[in-house]
Design a protein around this motif. Structure first.
Motif, PDB file in Angstrom:
ATOM      1  N   THR A 279      44.125  44.506  34.582  1.00 13.04           N
ATOM      2  CA  THR A 279      42.940  43.557  35.225  1.00 13.04           C
ATOM      3  C   THR A 279      43.162  44.019  36.738  1.00 13.04           C
ATOM      4  O   THR A 279      42.003  44.062  37.396  1.00 13.04           O
ATOM      5  CB  THR A 279      43.510  42.039  35.109  1.00 13.04           C
TER       6      THR A 279
ATOM      7  N   PHE B  21      41.139  47.496  36.947  1.00 10.10           N
ATOM      8  CA  PHE B  21      39.638  47.690  37.101  1.00 10.10           C
ATOM      9  C   PHE B  21      39.277  46.655  38.304  1.00 10.10           C
ATOM     10  O   PHE B  21      37.901  47.039  38.733  1.00 10.10           O
ATOM     11  CB  PHE B  21      39.112  47.086  35.621  1.00 10.10           C
TER      12      PHE B  21
ATOM     13  N   ASP C  37      42.775  35.013  40.696  1.00  9.97           N
ATOM     14  CA  ASP C  37      41.520  34.588  41.275  1.00  9.97           C
ATOM     15  C   ASP C  37      40.453  35.673  41.268  1.00  9.97           C
ATOM     16  O   ASP C  37      39.400  35.468  41.694  1.00  9.97           O
ATOM     17  CB  ASP C  37      41.846  33.910  42.774  1.00  9.97           C
ATOM     18  N   GLY C  38      40.690  37.009  40.830  1.00 10.98           N
ATOM     19  CA  GLY C  38      39.721  37.979  40.872  1.00 10.98           C
ATOM     20  C   GLY C  38      39.743  38.765  42.280  1.00 10.98           C
ATOM     21  O   GLY C  38      40.508  38.026  43.059  1.00 10.98           O
ATOM     22  N   VAL C  39      39.343  39.971  42.124  1.00 11.56           N
ATOM     23  CA  VAL C  39      39.355  40.551  43.496  1.00 11.56           C
ATOM     24  C   VAL C  39      38.535  39.859  44.641  1.00 11.56           C
ATOM     25  O   VAL C  39      39.069  39.917  45.869  1.00 11.56           O
ATOM     26  CB  VAL C  39      38.827  41.952  43.565  1.00 11.56           C
ATOM     27  N   GLU C  40      37.727  38.851  44.030  1.00 10.74           N
ATOM     28  CA  GLU C  40      36.977  38.395  45.207  1.00 10.74           C
ATOM     29  C   GLU C  40      37.859  36.880  46.021  1.00 10.74           C
ATOM     30  O   GLU C  40      37.446  36.624  46.912  1.00 10.74           O
ATOM     31  CB  GLU C  40      35.799  37.774  44.965  1.00 10.74           C
TER      32      GLU C  40
ATOM     33  N   ALA D 215      37.515  41.407  29.122  1.00 11.66           N
ATOM     34  CA  ALA D 215      36.587  40.525  29.202  1.00 11.66           C
ATOM     35  C   ALA D 215      36.479  39.645  28.238  1.00 11.66           C
ATOM     36  O   ALA D 215      36.179  38.601  28.417  1.00 11.66           O
ATOM     37  CB  ALA D 215      34.975  41.381  29.262  1.00 11.66           C
TER      38      ALA D 215
ATOM     39  N   ALA E 293      44.983  38.699  42.622  1.00 11.06           N
ATOM     40  CA  ALA E 293      43.855  39.386  41.922  1.00 11.06           C
ATOM     41  C   ALA E 293      43.752  38.940  40.234  1.00 11.06           C
ATOM     42  O   ALA E 293      42.633  38.754  39.845  1.00 11.06           O
ATOM     43  CB  ALA E 293      43.927  40.726  41.875  1.00 11.06           C
ATOM     44  N   GLU E 294      44.886  38.656  39.783  1.00 13.91           N
ATOM     45  CA  GLU E 294      44.877  38.388  38.314  1.00 13.91           C
ATOM     46  C   GLU E 294      44.503  36.786  38.011  1.00 13.91           C
ATOM     47  O   GLU E 294      43.556  36.578  37.451  1.00 13.91           O
ATOM     48  CB  GLU E 294      46.138  38.440  37.761  1.00 13.91           C
TER      49      GLU E 294
END
Lengths: 208, 208
Positions: free
Chosen positions: A105, A108, A25-28, A169, A22-23
């Motif tokens: 990160t 959220f 590559d992001g949650v997606e 951000a 998640a950190e």
């Protein structure tokens, strides 16, 4: 003899793999396959512990939540006075260093999922309920004469969440000193408001 | 004769399709294919306007940013006094109704991407820079004797962002009245702080 497997440790290791994905590559980017690859296991092992993404996400969200709450509680308990304790506990929710940055990160990122998953939403709701209760008690101890400690707690929680969102951000916009400066100004305003009420109370006592 | 295509309208329609996908499926559901399907065009049409996800995301983020900023400016301009204008402008950033809820959802979903994409990050940075400048000017107009309008603006921006994040994740925890109540208490605290400074200024003038 069958191998003894520490299931709790495996569940925690899978959750930690999820946080790293998640950190990075992001949650997606979080999928069962990506988490399994990150943990170094097959997708089958991961699905043995977590049948679907919702179960995995809820568990990893709850672990982050627990880590944040425990650290805030310890910071408050270690402080010399309730007033410095309030500051120390709230600072735990700010992305001031690498670890807290990673944690915020992940937090959220997961919070975005709360809107669409009832199970994840329940973790988020419990978190804010418990956080509000803890901060309210700390505020009441730090400023005993100030009315409405729950309202003050709500505002402090919103403030640190808002600082964290912007700092994550746009890291250079809000370095550590700027984040703490915003928190300290808000606490100084509460000092001033509490001072007004204390003054009022003293005047009342003087008249009594 | 070749068909006349309104390219700006197409770009906006594609961005709006992206917002619908992001609201329904989260940022992790936003792909070129999903956006094309939502817009009712082929993936080829979408890639004609936006060669990759980064270009598409940056455009859609910038459109949301512009919509929020314009609405806040209009709300301030319509208000009877700078003090009511500050409240009206900040309330535009709260998820108080369906439209602002959708907008905030898309905004925070995109903000998560800002951390990993320099182009998206630049939109986020500009947004907060412009927002801070606008709120600072409004604060200075509303409370002319209050020192540090930029610091006050930073705190108000963090507050409304923090309220929005929590209200989006747990809708029932912060209905419209609770969100506005938090904003109003923060503004009342600024009234009180400005009153203290005004008192000091009057005393000074009295001594002069």
């Amino acid at each position: 003899m069958p191998k003894i497997v520490d299931h709790a440790a495996r569940r925690a290791a899978i959750a930690e793999a999820l946080w790293r994905v998640a950190e990075r590559d992001g949650v997606e980017g979080v999928t069962m396959r990506a988490v399994a690859r990150e943990a170094g296991w097959s997708t089958g092992v991961v699905t043995h512990y977590f049948p679907d993404m919702d179960a995995l996400t809820t568990h990893s969200f709850a672990l982050v939540q627990r880590a944040m709450a425990d650290r805030a509680e310890r910071a408050y308990a270690r402080a010399a006075t309730p007033r410095t304790g309030v500051r120390a506990a709230l600072a735990q929710a700010l992305p001031l260093d690498r670890d807290r940055r990673r944690e915020a990160t992940v937090w959220f990122g997961h919070l975005e999922l709360a809107r669409r998953s009832p199970a994840v939403g329940a973790v988020a709701r419990d978190h804010y309920d418990n956080w509000r209760t803890a901060v309210s008690a700390q505020v009441a101890a730090a400023w005993p004469l100030l009315p409405g400690p729950r309202d003050v707690a709500d505002e402090l929680i919103a403030l640190v969440d808002g600082i964290a969102v912007r700092a994550l951000a746009i890291p250079r916009a809000l370095p550590r000193s700027a984040q703490l400066g915003m928190l300290d100004r808000a606490l100084a305003n509460i000092d001033a408001a509490a001072g007004l009420h204390a003054g009022g109370a003293r005047t009342k006592m003087g008249h009594g």
